[in-house]
Enzyme design. Sequence first.
Site, PDB file in Angstrom:
ATOM      1  N   ALA A 119       3.373  42.217  60.715  1.00  0.00           N
ATOM      2  CA  ALA A 119       3.775  40.623  60.262  1.00  0.00           C
ATOM      3  C   ALA A 119       5.200  40.381  60.688  1.00  0.00           C
ATOM      4  O   ALA A 119       6.120  41.523  60.615  1.00  0.00           O
ATOM      5  CB  ALA A 119       3.661  40.774  58.722  1.00  0.00           C
ATOM      6  N   MET A 138      10.236  44.453  60.948  1.00  0.00           N
ATOM      7  CA  MET A 138      10.655  45.545  60.453  1.00  0.00           C
ATOM      8  C   MET A 138      10.125  46.827  60.709  1.00  0.00           C
ATOM      9  O   MET A 138      10.139  47.934  60.297  1.00  0.00           O
ATOM     10  CB  MET A 138      11.161  45.505  58.867  1.00  0.00           C
ATOM     11  CG  MET A 138      11.941  44.386  58.487  1.00  0.00           C
ATOM     12  SD  MET A 138      11.865  44.589  56.689  1.00  0.00           S
ATOM     13  CE  MET A 138      12.288  42.780  56.272  1.00  0.00           C
ATOM     14  N   ASN A 189       5.950  33.624  58.565  1.00  0.00           N
ATOM     15  CA  ASN A 189       6.994  32.740  57.881  1.00  0.00           C
ATOM     16  C   ASN A 189       7.953  32.423  59.129  1.00  0.00           C
ATOM     17  O   ASN A 189       7.976  33.007  60.218  1.00  0.00           O
ATOM     18  CB  ASN A 189       7.807  33.360  56.729  1.00  0.00           C
ATOM     19  CG  ASN A 189       8.578  34.859  57.542  1.00  0.00           C
ATOM     20  OD1 ASN A 189       7.752  35.849  57.313  1.00  0.00           O
ATOM     21  ND2 ASN A 189       9.774  34.768  57.690  1.00  0.00           N
ATOM     22  N   HIS A 241       8.630  39.616  49.911  1.00  0.00           N
ATOM     23  CA  HIS A 241       7.275  40.394  50.500  1.00  0.00           C
ATOM     24  C   HIS A 241       6.038  40.089  49.898  1.00  0.00           C
ATOM     25  O   HIS A 241       5.047  39.965  50.485  1.00  0.00           O
ATOM     26  CB  HIS A 241       7.591  41.828  49.984  1.00  0.00           C
ATOM     27  CG  HIS A 241       6.665  42.958  50.437  1.00  0.00           C
ATOM     28  ND1 HIS A 241       6.259  43.299  51.619  1.00  0.00           N
ATOM     29  CD2 HIS A 241       5.646  43.411  49.678  1.00  0.00           C
ATOM     30  CE1 HIS A 241       5.551  44.025  51.775  1.00  0.00           C
ATOM     31  NE2 HIS A 241       4.924  44.282  50.634  1.00  0.00           N
TER      32      HIS A 241
HETATM   33  N1  HPA Z   1      11.880  39.153  58.759  1.00  0.00           N
HETATM   34  C1  HPA Z   1      11.756  40.489  59.042  1.00  0.00           C
HETATM   35  N2  HPA Z   1      10.454  41.044  58.883  1.00  0.00           N
HETATM   36  C2  HPA Z   1       9.517  40.159  58.347  1.00  0.00           C
HETATM   37  C3  HPA Z   1       9.685  38.620  58.472  1.00  0.00           C
HETATM   38  C4  HPA Z   1      10.953  38.347  58.470  1.00  0.00           C
HETATM   39  O1  HPA Z   1      11.081  37.066  58.507  1.00  0.00           O
HETATM   40  N3  HPA Z   1       8.299  38.393  58.096  1.00  0.00           N
HETATM   41  C5  HPA Z   1       7.249  39.325  58.146  1.00  0.00           C
HETATM   42  N4  HPA Z   1       8.247  40.690  58.285  1.00  0.00           N
END
Ligand code: HPA
Length: 271
Positions: free
Chosen positions: A107, A202, A226, A238
Amino acid sequence: MDALSTITQRAPHIQPRIAVVLGSGWGGLTNLITDAVQIPYTDLPGFPQPTVAGHSATLWLGKIGLQPVAVMSGRAHCYETGAVDGMAEPLRVLKSLGCHTLVQTNAAGSLRLDMPPQSLMLISDHLNMPQRSPLVGTAGNERFVNMVNAYDSELKSLAALIAKAQGTILFEGVYAWFLGPQFETPAEIRMARLLGADAVGMSTVPETILARHLGLRVLALSFITNFGAGMSLEELSHAHTLQQAQAGSAKASRLLADIISVLPFPEETAG
Ligand code: HPA
């Protein structure tokens, strides 16, 4: 018993060729595995025991279409312990089982206004923002891994072709790895954009480095949950990531399954 022996004993009918790592939003893929055998990571020494709610910890052996696969539902993230090599042992085991390709999913946050939440992005290249490597401490000249074409261009073209045939829009872009677990600041997001990133997340980058060190071909896909921090009024959390990931899971899994089922054996490809 070691992980390799446990897997071959419990799933003797599957010789996996494709290793898959499922990130948030991609868990629906497990519904599309046939002849499935599930092994909890707790039975597999060296496999990660994830600590993040919403992440599971199971290895699936089975088939997607005709393709024999080993699917890791749950990965080690560097932000959990600080260790960047948490996926070294699982990937070594999956290679020993016969896997020649690693398909990664995650993600991610979008840095592009034209790539909104619920989009899918093929990772074309990455930025290792923390400049951490899981190969630190390994010996031999193989540690000087060539990272040109780390995300295999033939596999990328194939993935793009399948998406097109399905009528699914698949963006392509650069993934910037941030260590986390905190989300980025708006200034960090602006920096990542300036540096040429299209998405932030991440995970994934340590596994790509490990896989290239092992000689596995890599394909990676992001599910956009997002916009990056400061780009919209949405509150990052989260829970929000998981909720967005859940909403798009069926579309993402369908595309992923169709791609996996046509991935070539290395000997089938030129060069
Ligand atoms: N930043 C870092 N990791 C993520 C994000 C984000 O906006 N969305 C999903 N994993």
